[in-house]
Structures are given as C-alpha cells and as structure tokens.
Design an enzyme around this catalytic site. Structure first.
Site, PDB file in Angstrom:
ATOM      1  N   TYR A 111      -1.999  78.841  40.316  1.00 54.23           N
ATOM      2  CA  TYR A 111      -1.469  80.178  40.495  1.00 54.23           C
ATOM      3  C   TYR A 111      -1.783  81.303  39.572  1.00 54.23           C
ATOM      4  CZ  TYR A 111       2.547  83.497  40.319  1.00 54.23           C
ATOM      5  OH  TYR A 111       3.404  84.506  40.463  1.00 54.23           O
ATOM      6  N   ASN A 140      -4.021  85.679  43.657  1.00 55.76           N
ATOM      7  CA  ASN A 140      -3.920  86.968  43.183  1.00 55.76           C
ATOM      8  C   ASN A 140      -4.782  88.117  43.090  1.00 55.76           C
ATOM      9  OD1 ASN A 140      -1.143  87.583  43.309  1.00 55.76           O
ATOM     10  ND2 ASN A 140      -0.758  85.930  41.660  1.00 55.76           N
ATOM     11  N   ASP A 197       7.325  85.372  50.567  1.00 53.34           N
ATOM     12  CA  ASP A 197       6.661  86.653  51.081  1.00 53.34           C
ATOM     13  C   ASP A 197       5.365  86.153  51.166  1.00 53.34           C
ATOM     14  OD1 ASP A 197       6.453  85.885  48.260  1.00 53.34           O
ATOM     15  OD2 ASP A 197       6.637  88.061  47.475  1.00 53.34           O
ATOM     16  N   GLU A 204       4.647  79.002  42.329  1.00 50.66           N
ATOM     17  CA  GLU A 204       6.010  79.483  41.823  1.00 50.66           C
ATOM     18  C   GLU A 204       7.066  78.508  42.589  1.00 50.66           C
ATOM     19  OE1 GLU A 204       6.688  83.798  41.278  1.00 50.66           O
ATOM     20  OE2 GLU A 204       5.384  83.945  43.188  1.00 50.66           O
ATOM     21  N   ASN A 222       2.557  79.718  48.357  1.00 53.90           N
ATOM     22  CA  ASN A 222       3.598  80.175  47.228  1.00 53.90           C
ATOM     23  C   ASN A 222       4.856  80.310  47.909  1.00 53.90           C
ATOM     24  OD1 ASN A 222       5.151  81.846  45.749  1.00 53.90           O
ATOM     25  ND2 ASN A 222       3.153  82.790  44.619  1.00 53.90           N
ATOM     26  N   ASP A 278      -2.288  80.447  45.230  1.00 52.80           N
ATOM     27  CA  ASP A 278      -2.145  82.038  45.165  1.00 52.80           C
ATOM     28  C   ASP A 278      -3.017  82.457  43.951  1.00 52.80           C
ATOM     29  OD1 ASP A 278      -1.294  84.711  45.063  1.00 52.80           O
ATOM     30  OD2 ASP A 278       0.711  84.275  44.437  1.00 52.80           O
TER      31      ASP A 278
END
Length: 278
Positions: free
Chosen positions: A125, A167, A268, A50, A22, A165
C-alpha cells in the site's frame, strides 16, 4: 460486485488465482457484503490493503480456512496490509526493510512453494501522498525503497508478485481525466510516474493487467465517492499486479470486479483478480 459471467468465474485446473483489493476498512467492507464476493470468487491468495483494524478483528471477519499474514500500522485506523492464503506460506516478512517504514502497515511478503519453486507474494500500500507535504516526501522515499529492493527480491526468488494499491497512474490510459490532474494532483505527477517507468523497464517487472488488457483505456480500479465519478466511470487505474517476467508469462486472465451499481460497492476500489497457470 460479484461477477456473473461463467468465463470470469471459472478457473482452470492448475491455475492459481490471486486477488488484490484496497478494502477501505475491513469492518466497513464486511458490513457491505464483502464476504459474498470472497465466497464466490474461489481465490487462492487474497491480498488486502487499508485493513484499518486490529488483527483479531480481521481474523474474526475472514473466518476459518485462511492462513493470515497481517502487518498492522502503528497508527490505529490507518493503513494495514495482509496476505490471506489457502495454503500456509513457508516464510514471511512484515516490512520493506527500511526502519522508517517498519510499523507503517504498508508492505508484507509471503513465500509459497509452487511446483518446487519459490513464489513470493507482496501486498503493498503506497502512500496516497499530498503535494507540498511530508506525506508526499514519504511517498517518494517509499517508491525509491521499492526501486532499490525489488531487483534484489527478484534475484532471490523464482517468481515475485507485488500487488496492491500503488497510488500512481502510469500513463494517460490509466485515468479518465488526464489533463485536469496531470502534474496537479498526487498520483499523477511526472516524478511519481518516473518510478513506474523504472519498475516496468530497468527494474524488470511486468504490469500484468496492462499486458493482458492491451492498449485500451483502463480498466480502472478506483473511483472517488464524490460526485458522479463511479456512474461516469471517471476512474483511476492505481491497483496493480507487478510480476517478474517468468511469472507474468503465466498470467492467463485478468478482471476488475467492478460493481454493477454504486450501492453494491464494498469499497471505493474494485478487486483486481488474475489467474496464473502453473
């Protein structure tokens, strides 16, 4: 961000290296020297989440030598997923098959031919979610769609790899601070975790990085920019390689390319890189 170990950087003959990250905005990542990491890592298939940029910008930044499949989000500056490959895919699909998510920029598939077999790679994502809001409801709807769709995809293809990602932390081993977050924050809710229990049992996929790492804490793939999360390694493991069993058995090496210092991060998230030996 770039590993220096020869063992990590080296790639066996016949191995296929797949990386997922990401980027938290491709333009920002490239300003922070993501290009140096791409150049050093000898990746065959690079999956991004992203992206948050128009297709033209992505292509300009990545440069020549890549085939690029990019699903932009309807909302500018949001989401966006891509599969970048050194060889051209034989077929592509740009959403998960639910019209509700058709232009959300959260799912893209590419089929490749490897040794006469079909190898499907998905860059995904999943919504970050927010408790008590429509964002969380959309997250559950997306996870349910994955639950329904992934078995059919596995039945049609020789090998399937879903990366990105996602999540959600699957177990206590996947987050540094379990108790303060469990059932209090999106990504650590039992209802979310139940979907991952299903992915890795009844749905039939394997958690490649976990199987290679063993029963250890982490390794984490995301650290908040807030406070001292990165310096204290107070991370979450929310980036995955989910593979059908035949493909998972070919995974020989996994590494999270965590930057050696806070200032060296280009996102990040840290890239998750896995070699599959064909």
């Amino acid at each position: 961000m770039i590993p220096t170990s020869v063992e990590i950087l080296s790639k066996n003959a016949g191995a296929l290296r797949v990386a997922s990250v990401n980027v938290n905005g491709i333009r920002a990542a490239y300003r922070k020297n993501m290009a140096d990491w791409v150049a050093a890592r000898d990746v065959d298939i690079l999956c991004l989440q992203e992206v948050r940029a128009p297709d033209k910008v992505l292509r300009e930044l990545i440069g020549e030598g890549w085939h690029i499949l990019h699903a932009e989000a309807k909302d500018k500056g949001r989401a966006g997923v891509a599969v970048l490959s050194r060889v051209e895919p034989v077929a592509v699909r740009e959403n998960i098959g639910d019209e509700y998510f058709a232009d959300s920029g959260r799912w893209v598939e590419a089929d490749f031919e490897v040794n006469g077999e079909t190898f499907t790679v998905v860059s995904c994502y999943v919504h970050s979610g927010e408790l008590g809001t429509q964002k969380q409801e959309d997250k559950y709807r997306f996870l349910q769609r994955m639950t329904d769709y992934l078995p059919a995809l596995a039945a049609e293809k020789d090998h399937v790899l879903v990366v990105g990602d996602l999540n959600v932390v699957h177990t206590e081993k996947d987050i540094k601070n379990w108790k303060p977050n469990h059932n209090k924050r999106a990504g650590v809710m039992d209802e979310e975790i139940a979907y991952f229990d299903g992915f890795f049992s009844s749905v039939g996929y394997k958690d490649v990085a976990r199987e290679l790492a063993g029963d250890v804490q982490g390794p984490y793939t995301w650290w908040s920019y807030r406070g001292q999360a990165f310096d204290n390694d107070a991370g979450w493991r929310i980036d995955y390689h989910m593979a059908t069993p035949s493909l998972a058995s070919k995974a020989i090496k996994s590494h999270v390319d965590r930057a050696s210092g806070y200032d060296l991060r280009f996102s990040d998230h840290a890239p998750l890189v896995v070699d599959y030996q064909f």
